[in-house]
Design an enzyme around this catalytic site. Structure first.
Site, PDB file in Angstrom:
ATOM      1  N   SER A   1       0.807  -1.240   0.000  1.00 20.61           N
ATOM      2  CA  SER A   1       0.000   0.000   0.000  1.00 20.61           C
ATOM      3  C   SER A   1       0.832   1.279   0.000  1.00 20.61           C
ATOM      4  CB  SER A   1      -0.954   0.041   1.207  1.00 20.61           C
ATOM      5  OG  SER A   1      -1.725  -1.105   1.248  1.00 20.61           O
TER       6      SER A   1
ATOM      7  N   ILE B   1       7.123 -14.838  -1.485  1.00 25.08           N
ATOM      8  CA  ILE B   1       7.366 -16.074  -2.251  1.00 25.08           C
ATOM      9  C   ILE B   1       6.758 -15.961  -3.646  1.00 25.08           C
ATOM     10  CG2 ILE B   1       6.791 -18.540  -2.403  1.00 25.08           C
ATOM     11  CD1 ILE B   1       6.957 -18.644   0.637  1.00 25.08           C
ATOM     12  N   GLU B   2       5.516 -15.449  -3.720  1.00 23.90           N
ATOM     13  CA  GLU B   2       4.830 -15.471  -5.026  1.00 23.90           C
ATOM     14  C   GLU B   2       5.357 -14.455  -6.026  1.00 23.90           C
ATOM     15  OE1 GLU B   2       3.486 -14.996  -1.943  1.00 23.90           O
ATOM     16  OE2 GLU B   2       1.419 -14.286  -2.164  1.00 23.90           O
TER      17      GLU B   2
ATOM     18  N   CYS C   1     -25.809   0.115 -12.929  1.00 23.56           N
ATOM     19  CA  CYS C   1     -25.896  -1.338 -13.056  1.00 23.56           C
ATOM     20  C   CYS C   1     -26.933  -1.908 -12.078  1.00 23.56           C
ATOM     21  CB  CYS C   1     -24.515  -1.968 -12.916  1.00 23.56           C
ATOM     22  SG  CYS C   1     -24.439  -3.549 -13.763  1.00 23.56           S
TER      23      CYS C   1
ATOM     24  N   GLY D   1     -27.808  -0.632  -9.434  1.00 23.98           N
ATOM     25  CA  GLY D   1     -28.557   0.564  -9.025  1.00 23.98           C
ATOM     26  C   GLY D   1     -29.682   0.870 -10.010  1.00 23.98           C
TER      27      GLY D   1
ATOM     28  N   ARG E   1     -24.967  -9.848 -15.604  1.00 26.33           N
ATOM     29  CA  ARG E   1     -25.614 -11.049 -16.157  1.00 26.33           C
ATOM     30  C   ARG E   1     -27.114 -10.838 -16.334  1.00 26.33           C
ATOM     31  NH1 ARG E   1     -21.738 -14.985 -15.495  1.00 26.33           N
ATOM     32  NH2 ARG E   1     -20.485 -14.699 -13.628  1.00 26.33           N
TER      33      ARG E   1
ATOM     34  N   HIS F   1     -21.436   0.987 -16.792  1.00 26.59           N
ATOM     35  CA  HIS F   1     -20.628   1.627 -15.752  1.00 26.59           C
ATOM     36  C   HIS F   1     -19.926   2.878 -16.290  1.00 26.59           C
ATOM     37  CE1 HIS F   1     -20.721  -1.699 -12.741  1.00 26.59           C
ATOM     38  NE2 HIS F   1     -21.037  -2.381 -13.820  1.00 26.59           N
TER      39      HIS F   1
ATOM     40  N   GLU G   1     -18.533   5.118 -14.673  1.00 24.55           N
ATOM     41  CA  GLU G   1     -17.372   5.484 -13.851  1.00 24.55           C
ATOM     42  C   GLU G   1     -16.051   4.967 -14.414  1.00 24.55           C
ATOM     43  OE1 GLU G   1     -19.621   3.207 -13.150  1.00 24.55           O
ATOM     44  OE2 GLU G   1     -18.891   1.590 -11.864  1.00 24.55           O
TER      45      GLU G   1
END
Ligand code: GLN
Length: 573
Positions: free
Chosen positions: A51, A186-187, A419, A421, A500, A545, A547
């Protein structure tokens, strides 16, 4: 520079006669461009803590390089095993951002688009899940010819290929790749190893590593501490990578002495120690990086021409308007993930763009839909100048959303439903105006007597969850005499989708007769994309959307208009 001698002729045989090949030279050039590409690659890694804002640093550097005339894109590599973040709960990973080509991606891609005003695509976000999926599919097809498939070289080769896809397109001079996670995880190891190999293969003049770390402030000692950064740079070196530039997140300014110490112990030039002080808004970061010379030192190290200090005129105008509002409005954001700001990242940023466009400060009042009901809706929504009912999935909190729609409709409060909403607006109108008791979406109640929102036909045979929604950009035709046609100033638009379920056209005649107008449809499928209420000053529900497409350079017209309507409402209160 590469010089090429072309052997051949501009002629070819077609139907037994010699003909001239149309556009011979330009076609050859297009084919050769990827191989002649001198794309530069910049990698942004993170150390000490998560972050720290790698996405914002990457986007800010990209903005500065773009302002200097370079063609830049940004890519995010995510070390988790989900194939994409589409299946992740927003509490886990924040908002899922959707691109024009229908990729469900990390929210950092939203920052890239908002800063650069250039669309991203499927190629801009790669996860470990996708890398393994692709390698395993190749193995099943027998493409490795009997070899043992291993992390090195097969996974790393796949990663390197994905990094270079954007570079080889010929569309970009510079590709910035942000590596998710923190060095030492590790990843992250296969990604770090791939960067090491690419640096070796393409050379230091074509690859640059920027390491973003934290310089913590110990208040008891009254001092900034460099040791965590030293350790983090050392961890990176254990994987064979020397950081070229250090970007240091800090709450206090770095002294000259501290910069010198960081440079000496981390083995970088002093002008490659960049301070990244906490900013009041992410939109200040490009200017802060400009003052620190991040773009300058980047160009120097990559051997690129320094085209002079970029002017950032339009950007600065936006920042000025954002910081000097002439009025305030409060807009309610009704959602069920409101505890986590990142869940609605693009919506919150769109309000910032639209606020600046109107020279208004938009205060967003987050209201948890799960705790909203008929008994408290008036008190919870008192004082709002507009309402936005957020997208979402599943049953939790939907009755609260329906109450919020009802309040906005009855009180003539400006309303935008996105959506889910929009779907809630259709349900509310069906229940409370048409009198269809218990009308619902079949997502929430399969046995509703009035399925005004229903599963799309194309979705009925789909059982897999990942990447199977109606995704990405689809066309929408806007009707005359509507708010949206006015707002967009166009009749045909393209907007991004992720759903959907859809408005059930079987109820359209009834709903329209009762005053819920359809003002946008998809011309191919007749799917209802937009609804508006006739006798309401500003009530718009959109299946898509908006936004995802709002940027600093192009604030989304629906958000700009909603904020203007909120201001109007607040002035006439
Ligand atoms: N759950 C709804 C659907 O799938 C809405 C999705 C959304 O809000 N993105 O249609």
């Amino acid at each position: 520079e590469i010089s090429l001698g072309l052997v051949g002729s501009e002629m070819c045989i077609r139907d037994r006669i010699w003909v001239k090949i149309p556009n011979f030279t330009s076609r050859i050039q297009t084919k050769l461009r990827p191989y002649m590409s001198t794309t530069k690659y910049i990698f942004v890694t993170g150390g000490v803590s998560s972050s720290l804002g790698k996405g914002i640093i990457a986007a800010s550097l990209a903005k500065l390089l773009q302002a200097r005339g370079y063609r830049v894109t940004i890519q995010k590599l995510d070390p988790y095993i989900n194939v994409d973040p589409g299946t992740l709960n927003p509490y886990e990973h924040g908002e899922c951002y959707v691109t024009d080509d229908g990729a469900e991606t990390d929210l950092d891609l939203g920052h890239y688009e908002r800063f650069l005003n250039v669309p991203t695509s499927q190629a801009n976000n790669v996860t470990t899940g996708r890398i393994y999926q692709s390698v395993i599919q190749k193995e099943r097809r027998g493409e490795f010819l009997g070899k043992t498939v291993q992390v090195v070289p097969h996974i790393t080769n796949e990663i390197k290929e994905r990094i270079q896809i954007l570079g080889k397109s010929g569309d970009f001079d510079i590709v910035i790749t942000e590596i998710g996670g923190t060095v030492g995880d590790i990843e992250s190891l296969p990604y770090i190893e791939s960067v090491r190999q690419l640096k070796w293969e393409l050379g230091n003049q074509n690859c640059l590593v920027i390491h973003l770390t934290l310089i913590p402030y110990l208040s008891a000692a009254g001092e900034l501490k460099t040791k965590p950064t030293q350790h983090s740079v050392k961890t990176l070196m254990e994987s064979g990578i020397q950081a070229d530039i250090l970007v240091c997140r800090t709450e206090h300014h770095l002294s000259e002495e501290l910069r010198h110490k960081l440079a000496l112990f981390c083995n970088v030039h002093k002008d490659a120690v960049i301070e990244s002080i906490d900013a009041s808004t992410i939109y200040d970061v490009p200017n802060l990086m400009l003052e620190e010379g991040l773009d300058k030192v980047t160009l120097q190290k990559l051997g690129l021409k320094d085209t002079g200090r970029p002017p950032l005129t339009a950007w600065n105008e936006f920042v000025k308007r954002h910081k000097n509002p002439k009025a305030n409005v409060t807009i309610g954001l009704i959602g069920k993930y409101v505890e986590l700001q990142d869940s609605y990242k693009s919506i919150l940023e769109s309000f910032i763009h639209a606020g600046a466009a109107n020279e208004v400060k938009v205060k967003v009042a987050s209201i948890h839909s799960e705790f909203l009901d008929a008994s408290n809706v008036a008190s919870q929504m008192k004082g709002l100048d507009a309402v936005l009912v957020a997208p979402g999935f599943g049953e939790r909190g939907i009755e609260g959303k329906i109450e919020a729609v009802r309040y906005a409709r009855e009180q003539k409060l400006p309303f935008l439903g996105i959506c889910l909403g929009m779907q809630m607006a259709v349900i509310e109108y069906s229940r409370n105006v048409l009198g269809l008791k218990d009308a619902n979406s079949t997502e929430m109640n399969e046995n509703t007597p009035f399925p005004v929102i229903d599963l799309m036909e194309a979705q009925k045979t789909i059982t897999e969850k990942g990447g199977t929604m109606r995704l990405g950009a689809w066309a929408c035709e806007l009707m005359d005499d509507s708010i949206v046609k006015d707002v967009y100033g166009a009749s045909d638009i393209q907007e991004r989708h992720r759903h959907r379920f859809e408005y059930n056209n079987g109820y359209r005649t009834q709903l329209e007769a009762a005053g819920l107008k359809t003002t946008g449809i998809n011309p191919q499928t007749n799917l209802v994309e937009i609804v508006e209420i006739e006798d309401h000053p500003w009530f718009v529900g959109v299946q898509y959307h908006p936004e995802y497409k709002s940027t600093v350079a192009n604030p989304h017209p629906l958000f700009v208009s909603l904020v203007a309507a909120a201001l109007n409402y607040s002035n006439t209160k």
